[in-house]
Design a protein around this motif. Sequence first.
Motif, PDB file in Angstrom:
ATOM      1  N   SER A 139       0.822  -1.212   0.000  1.00 35.77           N
ATOM      2  CA  SER A 139       0.000   0.000   0.000  1.00 35.77           C
ATOM      3  C   SER A 139       0.852   1.257   0.000  1.00 35.77           C
ATOM      4  O   SER A 139       0.378   2.337  -0.394  1.00 35.77           O
ATOM      5  N   TYR A 140       2.099   1.141   0.442  1.00 37.71           N
ATOM      6  CA  TYR A 140       3.010   2.289   0.434  1.00 37.71           C
ATOM      7  C   TYR A 140       3.898   2.304  -0.811  1.00 37.71           C
ATOM      8  O   TYR A 140       4.260   3.378  -1.305  1.00 37.71           O
ATOM      9  N   ALA A 193       3.274   0.725  -3.887  1.00 36.20           N
ATOM     10  CA  ALA A 193       2.570   0.810  -5.170  1.00 36.20           C
ATOM     11  C   ALA A 193       2.380   2.252  -5.637  1.00 36.20           C
ATOM     12  O   ALA A 193       2.621   2.559  -6.813  1.00 36.20           O
ATOM     13  N   PRO A 194       1.958   3.179  -4.764  1.00 35.09           N
ATOM     14  CA  PRO A 194       1.862   4.571  -5.236  1.00 35.09           C
ATOM     15  C   PRO A 194       3.191   5.144  -5.697  1.00 35.09           C
ATOM     16  O   PRO A 194       3.248   5.936  -6.643  1.00 35.09           O
ATOM     17  N   GLY A 195       4.284   4.728  -5.025  1.00 30.38           N
ATOM     18  CA  GLY A 195       5.598   5.202  -5.456  1.00 30.38           C
ATOM     19  C   GLY A 195       5.970   4.689  -6.828  1.00 30.38           C
ATOM     20  O   GLY A 195       6.523   5.429  -7.655  1.00 30.38           O
ATOM     21  N   ASP A 233       3.791   3.831  -9.156  1.00 30.41           N
ATOM     22  CA  ASP A 233       2.916   4.561 -10.093  1.00 30.41           C
ATOM     23  C   ASP A 233       3.468   5.952 -10.375  1.00 30.41           C
ATOM     24  O   ASP A 233       3.417   6.430 -11.522  1.00 30.41           O
ATOM     25  N   TRP A 234       3.996   6.594  -9.339  1.00 28.50           N
ATOM     26  CA  TRP A 234       4.565   7.932  -9.527  1.00 28.50           C
ATOM     27  C   TRP A 234       5.797   7.873 -10.425  1.00 28.50           C
ATOM     28  O   TRP A 234       5.983   8.745 -11.287  1.00 28.50           O
ATOM     29  N   ASN A 247       6.385   5.654 -12.748  1.00 27.14           N
ATOM     30  CA  ASN A 247       5.919   5.399 -14.118  1.00 27.14           C
ATOM     31  C   ASN A 247       5.374   6.661 -14.762  1.00 27.14           C
ATOM     32  O   ASN A 247       5.568   6.901 -15.961  1.00 27.14           O
TER      33      ASN A 247
END
Length: 285
Positions: free
Chosen positions: A12-13, A15-17, A19-20, A22
Amino acid sequence: MNPDVLKFSPGSYLAPGVDWLNANFHPLFSAITRLIEAVLGTIEAALLFAPAAVVIVLVALVAGWLAGWRLALVAAASLGFCYLSGLWLASMQTLALVTVSVTLSVAIAFPLGILASRYKALEVSLRPVLDIMQTVPPWVYLIPAVMIFSLGRVPAIIATIVYGVPPMLRLTTLAFKQVPRDLLELGQAIGAPPRAILVKIEIPAATPTLLVGLNQCILLSLAMVVLAGLVGAGGLGAEVTRGLTRMEMGLGLRAGLAIVAVAILLDRVSKGALQGRTTRAVSPA
């Protein structure tokens, strides 16, 4: 208290990184992908340009020039088995993949290992990072690599580099820390510059341990070949995966033995090349 509050999910921590990354560094990742694919394609084209028999003879001649006729026979037998097993194309793909992975791993680990042997603070700070890199299951590295670079050979190489750097870095640090102090003091006493001390004294003295590190790097890189087959990297890893999914024991066994043959080839040739170069470096003019 709600038990969900105590749960911890690294994804959860992270995956956003990812995505950022990418979203903001896609051109950089695309450039890295094209560069690695170009290098791999060039090596594969060179290995597959000539007939298999010609490649086997050339490799045997080079191996013989580096370390004698026994190594030439080992090289010829290793590649000959890959050809006779019907896995020549896959073997050359794996050879190119592992060559690039090991080269990049050594290019990262060797200078860092030298610096870590000289600066205690750097060695201490690298130790927990290397511990994590070596204890995390290797297939875990493939997940973020695939998320960033998509399926194919590039994420396989990235994951292989992450898995191959720690042993080479640790053993490089150990090798240079074990160089006898009297040899270093002798080089300083005769006024040799630091570069000459490194090339003429430290590297030759550290070569036996460096060869162990290179051997471990090659073996761990080849251990990732099978996992790399799961993400579309091709080569012998894909053949092992195909044998497993189809329950074809013959195919899986042939591919596994071909991986062993490639490992023996890379280990013996690299060892012969390094030992020969070290001998020439320390021999009198």
